[in-house]
Design a protein around this motif. Structure first.
Motif, short mmCIF file in Angstrom:
data_model
loop_
_atom_site.label_atom_id
_atom_site.label_comp_id
_atom_site.label_asym_id
_atom_site.label_seq_id
_atom_site.Cartn_x
_atom_site.Cartn_y
_atom_site.Cartn_z
N VAL A 1 -8.15 -0.49 0.25
CA VAL A 1 -7.60 0.85 0.48
C VAL A 1 -8.69 1.89 0.24
N THR B 1 1.83 -3.47 -6.86
CA THR B 1 2.73 -4.60 -6.66
C THR B 1 4.11 -4.25 -7.19
N THR C 1 -5.75 -6.45 0.54
CA THR C 1 -5.96 -5.31 1.44
C THR C 1 -6.83 -4.26 0.74
N ILE D 1 0.88 -1.17 0.00
CA ILE D 1 0.00 0.00 0.00
C ILE D 1 0.91 1.22 0.00
N TYR D 2 0.41 2.35 -0.52
CA TYR D 2 1.33 3.48 -0.66
C TYR D 2 0.61 4.81 -0.57
N CYS E 1 5.79 3.20 1.04
CA CYS E 1 4.99 1.98 1.00
C CYS E 1 5.10 1.16 2.28
N LYS F 1 -2.81 0.95 -3.73
CA LYS F 1 -2.04 -0.28 -3.62
C LYS F 1 -1.50 -0.66 -4.99
N GLU G 1 -2.31 -8.91 -0.56
CA GLU G 1 -2.78 -8.49 -1.88
C GLU G 1 -4.24 -8.05 -1.85
#
Length: 306
Positions: free
Chosen positions: A232, A240, A230, A163-164, A223, A238, A228
């Motif tokens: 938001v 990868t 999660t 997540i970011y 991040c 989010k 995967e």
């Protein structure tokens, strides 16, 4: 809150563009990813980025091409199609307009500049990395004489879901900026139980080549590793970190020593390694929390053989 949600949706579109930069895009497709109507998507995208979606696509393609011209031996024609241009003439025209010189002139000037930089640093009695085989793991490793470096390895990294929160603008040397961004991300993640997982790590992703991109448009994402699935919301997105072959260089650094570590990797390690950076985002992965202003960090750069 609505503004933060809009920002997250626009970031999702930019992530898609970055990942598929060689492809053709339609306004319908981009608006669909953002879950806005075409009319609202165009307006909101420009509000948050200062560019239309197609101005941003063109800029990212040209910046990627400029980076490849300097950091690869691919022909200009190969780079043209790899960056999503349909013809060499269209690429050449746009490149010259953006950088005020032709692609061949840009390559000659900046490739020579990089070589001169490597030559000048190599005259400082810095030992060049030497290769050895680790009997235990049967992998290639490097002996180095860089005081802050613990190890340098070539590794196959798996997909790393994160997540970011993203920042656009200058960031180099701004420790307070990263502290604010991580504090905001932790404040969002804590109540949602994401920090309860003892295995979580932090990371910083650098989306643009700092030697090419306009400093006001540099993108970086702070991040947290997460599952995967999660969910938001708000400005938290989010993505990868893609699996693949990376040079993973572990350092122990103070806040003001990061640039020196990156410079050492690019100017000392790469020229004698037999590898070249790939045209994908680099990131820093932090295996543990900093202590007394000292950071343990893995600098991860996607690579391919020279």
């Amino acid at each position: 809150m609505l503004k933060k949600e809009h920002k997250a949706r626009i970031n999702k579109v930019i992530d898609f563009i970055e990942k598929n930069i060689e492809s053709s895009f339609s306004l319908d497709e981009l608006a669909s990813i953002s879950n806005f109507s075409k009319f609202h998507f165009s307006r909101i995208f420009q509000e948050f980025t200062g560019e239309t979606s197609f101005q941003l696509i063109l800029r990212l393609r040209l910046e990627k091409a400029a980076s490849l011209l300097v950091n690869s031996n691919e022909s200009i024609s190969e780079i043209t199609y790899k960056c999503g241009f349909k013809s060499l003439s269209v690429f050449s025209k746009n490149f010259k307009k953006h950088f005020n010189e032709s692609a061949s002139s840009y390559r000659k000037k900046h490739k020579n500049s990089n070589l001169n930089k490597v030559d000048s640093t190599s005259n400082k009695n810095i030992e060049q990395p030497s290769i050895y085989i680790c009997n235990e793991t049967k992998t290639i490793k490097w002996k180095v004489n860089m005081k802050n470096n613990i190890s340098v390895d070539i590794k196959e990294l798996p997909n790393i879901p994160v997540i970011y929160i993203r920042h656009t603008g200058p960031y180099q040397g701004d420790a307070e900026l990263f502290e604010r961004l991580f504090s905001k991300l932790f404040a969002w993640a804590g109540p949602r139980g994401i920090l309860d997982n003892d295995d979580f790590q932090t990371a910083i992703v650098y989306h643009d080549d700092v030697n090419v991109a306009d400093k006001s448009k540099l993108r970086t994402s702070v991040c947290l590793t997460a599952y995967e699935n999660t969910k938001v919301d708000g400005e938290v997105g989010k993505m990868t970190l893609e699996k693949g072959k990376y040079v993973v260089a572990r350092f122990v650094l103070k806040a003001d020593e990061f640039q020196g570590a990156w410079d050492w990797l690019m100017e000392q390690w790469f020229p004698s390694s037999g590898y070249q950076p790939k045209d994908k985002p680099c990131f820093e992965l932090y295996p543990e929390e900093p202590e007394d202003g000292i950071f343990k960090v893995d600098i991860c750069i996607p690579v391919r053989k020279s």
